[in-house]
Design an enzyme around this catalytic site. Structure first.
Site, PDB file in Angstrom:
ATOM      1  CB  CYS A 260      22.384  37.055  36.524  1.00 23.54           C
ATOM      2  SG  CYS A 260      23.283  38.541  37.252  1.00 23.54           S
TER       3      CYS A 260
ATOM      4  CG  ASP B 178      37.230  47.685  41.456  1.00 31.53           C
ATOM      5  OD1 ASP B 178      38.268  46.805  40.064  1.00 31.53           O
ATOM      6  OD2 ASP B 178      36.294  47.358  40.508  1.00 31.53           O
TER       7      ASP B 178
ATOM      8  CG  ASN C  81      19.051  34.562  39.305  1.00 33.38           C
ATOM      9  OD1 ASN C  81      18.322  35.160  39.284  1.00 33.38           O
ATOM     10  ND2 ASN C  81      20.727  34.904  39.266  1.00 33.38           N
TER      11      ASN C  81
HETATM   12  P1  NAD Z   1      31.291  43.365  37.587  1.00 36.37           P
HETATM   13  O1  NAD Z   1      31.872  42.241  36.262  1.00 36.37           O
HETATM   14  O2  NAD Z   1      30.216  44.588  37.006  1.00 36.37           O
HETATM   15  O3  NAD Z   1      32.279  43.747  38.754  1.00 36.37           O
HETATM   16  C1  NAD Z   1      33.336  43.181  39.203  1.00 36.37           C
HETATM   17  C2  NAD Z   1      34.110  44.300  40.060  1.00 36.37           C
HETATM   18  O4  NAD Z   1      35.193  43.441  40.767  1.00 36.37           O
HETATM   19  C3  NAD Z   1      35.618  44.824  38.435  1.00 36.37           C
HETATM   20  O5  NAD Z   1      34.690  45.867  38.356  1.00 36.37           O
HETATM   21  C4  NAD Z   1      36.519  44.434  38.658  1.00 36.37           C
HETATM   22  O6  NAD Z   1      37.507  45.104  38.846  1.00 36.37           O
HETATM   23  C5  NAD Z   1      36.233  44.225  40.524  1.00 36.37           C
HETATM   24  N1  NAD Z   1      37.371  43.327  40.617  1.00 36.37           N
HETATM   25  C6  NAD Z   1      37.764  42.310  40.165  1.00 36.37           C
HETATM   26  N2  NAD Z   1      38.852  41.206  42.134  1.00 36.37           N
HETATM   27  C7  NAD Z   1      38.531  42.406  42.417  1.00 36.37           C
HETATM   28  C8  NAD Z   1      39.868  42.324  43.873  1.00 36.37           C
HETATM   29  N3  NAD Z   1      40.163  41.528  44.279  1.00 36.37           N
HETATM   30  N4  NAD Z   1      39.769  43.984  44.246  1.00 36.37           N
HETATM   31  C9  NAD Z   1      39.355  44.935  43.601  1.00 36.37           C
HETATM   32  N5  NAD Z   1      37.979  44.515  43.144  1.00 36.37           N
HETATM   33  C10 NAD Z   1      38.403  43.539  42.451  1.00 36.37           C
HETATM   34  O7  NAD Z   1      30.547  42.112  38.474  1.00 36.37           O
HETATM   35  P2  NAD Z   1      28.808  42.457  38.661  1.00 36.37           P
HETATM   36  O8  NAD Z   1      27.816  42.105  37.559  1.00 36.37           O
HETATM   37  O9  NAD Z   1      28.332  43.759  39.750  1.00 36.37           O
HETATM   38  O10 NAD Z   1      28.579  41.245  39.453  1.00 36.37           O
HETATM   39  C11 NAD Z   1      29.621  40.861  40.710  1.00 36.37           C
HETATM   40  C12 NAD Z   1      28.554  39.595  41.384  1.00 36.37           C
HETATM   41  O11 NAD Z   1      27.313  40.055  41.720  1.00 36.37           O
HETATM   42  C13 NAD Z   1      28.499  38.183  40.350  1.00 36.37           C
HETATM   43  O12 NAD Z   1      28.930  37.542  41.394  1.00 36.37           O
HETATM   44  C14 NAD Z   1      27.646  38.635  39.507  1.00 36.37           C
HETATM   45  O13 NAD Z   1      26.867  37.412  39.663  1.00 36.37           O
HETATM   46  C15 NAD Z   1      26.211  39.070  41.223  1.00 36.37           C
HETATM   47  N6  NAD Z   1      25.114  39.849  40.434  1.00 36.37           N
HETATM   48  C16 NAD Z   1      24.914  40.668  39.802  1.00 36.37           C
HETATM   49  C17 NAD Z   1      23.892  40.895  39.455  1.00 36.37           C
HETATM   50  C18 NAD Z   1      23.767  41.964  38.255  1.00 36.37           C
HETATM   51  O14 NAD Z   1      23.354  42.600  38.327  1.00 36.37           O
HETATM   52  N7  NAD Z   1      24.866  42.410  37.574  1.00 36.37           N
HETATM   53  C19 NAD Z   1      22.661  40.504  40.516  1.00 36.37           C
HETATM   54  C20 NAD Z   1      23.274  40.339  41.259  1.00 36.37           C
HETATM   55  C21 NAD Z   1      23.941  39.837  41.573  1.00 36.37           C
END
Ligand code: NAD
Length: 408
Positions: A260, A30, A208
């Site tokens: 989402c 991260d 979704n």
């Molecule tokens: P989040 O914002 O909680 O986490 C994203 C992480 O990525 C952060 O910790 C950020 O610091 C890190 N990051 C960003 N750029 C980076 C880089 N270049 N290198 C390393 N780390 C980096 O996001 P999330 O809720 O986990 O969602 C991630 C994806 O999954 C999204 O596309 C979302 O739509 C999808 N998704 C989320 C859920 C959910 O319930 N949260 C469910 C299904 C799908």
């Protein structure tokens, strides 16, 4: 296998911990140093039942590690999962800047063959674009294969869903790459659906959006039921007994929030407009969802004769749904802003979210010396709420019906 997961948010962290638990060697990368420092000590930066234990067990087994160092993260990776955020940008489209950065990071470091797996929710065609970008920026003759493996977990049930999900979708252009990714999940008893990359990307958005449609549909039915003196919960049960419909996602309330549904419905609606195939049902769903929280607020305003000045509001629940600390697009934030704008004060209690200035420490404190209570998130501890002579607005239809519109 040696696996690297980019992004330690709700999805990346769960993916990394589960893959480590399945016997793989996982490194989570991260850019957020404080987050990684916490994780190295076994402290999860998010609230997700069971996740702390899983992280700690696998940290001790040395099958899971955390870093901010790209070189360290990529040097031996055979498979790299991208799980960075894809927030909403202007006009509703998905903002792919984090994905683009992650892809450039991979290209700038890697000099061996690797399979890249897109876990983030991304618009249809992103896998093709990632492949092209990797080839454009790569610094050696390495072979990159891009596979789509969208995530379907629900926050609050993320581990349960990872081990007992309805399906794992793997969209690959090359069979060997799809086989490799499928083999990573061999320890799970979850059915696997194999498709091409674009179909996998579409399955995520279409799913979704459909769930969001179901929520807005029952919300509008609930509004009509209220006018006609019909119990919408009986209606939902009656409808849901039909296996073609199903009972889940027929819970009426103040609308969906979270990280989402709001952005994914906007993103697919944007694609519909962009490609001349308008998704009018999804567009209406988005509007109905916004209206739902406005209608709820209006009920509160009307109850006080149109004037909220000086009114003391107890708010129960802040997270966008129970069992998570996620506040992204939570209806509570809209309600707090509007209530305060109109002169009310808000005391809010949430079992997990504690950092907003409106937060108070106990449920009792949030429900005493207030003029009205707004139940905004259906945490289990609120369902047996006992208060006397205070008007409760049940935004989630979870209290007993006779309490729901109890009069002062
Ligand atoms: P989040 O914002 O909680 O986490 C994203 C992480 O990525 C952060 O910790 C950020 O610091 C890190 N990051 C960003 N750029 C980076 C880089 N270049 N290198 C390393 N780390 C980096 O996001 P999330 O809720 O986990 O969602 C991630 C994806 O999954 C999204 O596309 C979302 O739509 C999808 N998704 C989320 C859920 C959910 O319930 N949260 C469910 C299904 C799908």
């Amino acid at each position: 296998m040696n696996i690297t997961v980019i992004g330690t948010g709700y999805v990346g962290l769960v993916t990394g911990a589960v893959l480590a638990d399945l016997g793989h060697q996982v490194t989570c990368l991260d850019i957020d140093k404080p987050k990684i420092d916490k994780l190295k000590q076994g402290i999860s930066p998010i609230y997700e039942p069971g996740l702390d234990e899983l992280i700690n067990t696998n940290l001790q087994k040395r099958s899971l590690s955390f870093t901010i160092n790209k070189q360290e993260a990529f040097s031996t990776a055979e498979v790299i999962f991208i799980a960075v955020g894809t927030p909403q940008s202007d006009q509703g489209a998905a903002d792919l800047s984090y994905v683009e950065q992650a892809v450039k990071d991979i290209a700038s470091v890697i000099n061996h063959d690797v399979i890249i797996v897109m876990k983030s929710t991304v618009p249809i065609g992103t896998g093709d674009w990632v492949e092209q970008t990797l080839h454009l920026h790569k610094r050696s003759n390495s072979k990159f294969e891009v596979v789509s493996n969208p995530e379907f977990l629900r926050e609050g049930f993320a581990l349960h869903d990872s081990y007992n999900g309805d399906r794992i979708v793997i969209g690959a252009q090359q069979e060997y790459a799809g086989d490799t990714i499928q083999s990573l999940f061999n320890g799970l008893k979850v059915p696997v659906i194999r498709t091409n990359r674009r179909s996998a990307e579409m399955i995520k958005y279409a799913s979704n959006a459909f769930l969001a449609v179901k929520i807005s549909y029952i919300n509008e039915i609930a509004n009509l039921c209220e006018k006609l003196d019909v119990n919408v919960l009986e209606v939902a049960d009656g409808m849901g007994a039909d296996r073609r419909i199903g009972r889940s996602f027929l819970n009426p309330g103040i609308g969906y929030g979270g990280s989402c549904f709001p952005k994914d419905t906007e993103a697919i609606a944007y694609l519909g407009r962009e490609y001349g195939a308008p998704l009018s049902i999804v567009e209406s769903t988005i509007k109905a969802n916004h209206r739902q929280r406005e209608l709820f607020l209006q009920k509160v305003v009307d109850h006080f004769g149109g004037d909220l000045q000086g009114k003391r509001i107890g708010m129960l629940g802040l997270a966008f749904k129970p069992n998570t600390d996620d506040l992204r697009e939570a209806p509570s934030l809209y309600l707090i802003e509007q209530l305060k704008k109109q002169g009310a004060t808000v005391k809010a209690f949430d079992p997990v979210v504690k950092h907003l200035e409106e937060c108070v420490d106990t449920l009792d404190y949030a429900t005493q010396e207030v003029d009205a209570i707004l139940l905004v998130t259906e945490w289990a501890e609120f369902i047996d709420l006992e208060v006397e002579n205070i008007k409760i607005f049940d935004g989630r239809y979870v209290l007993q019906q006779d309490k729901e519109y109890s009069v002062l």
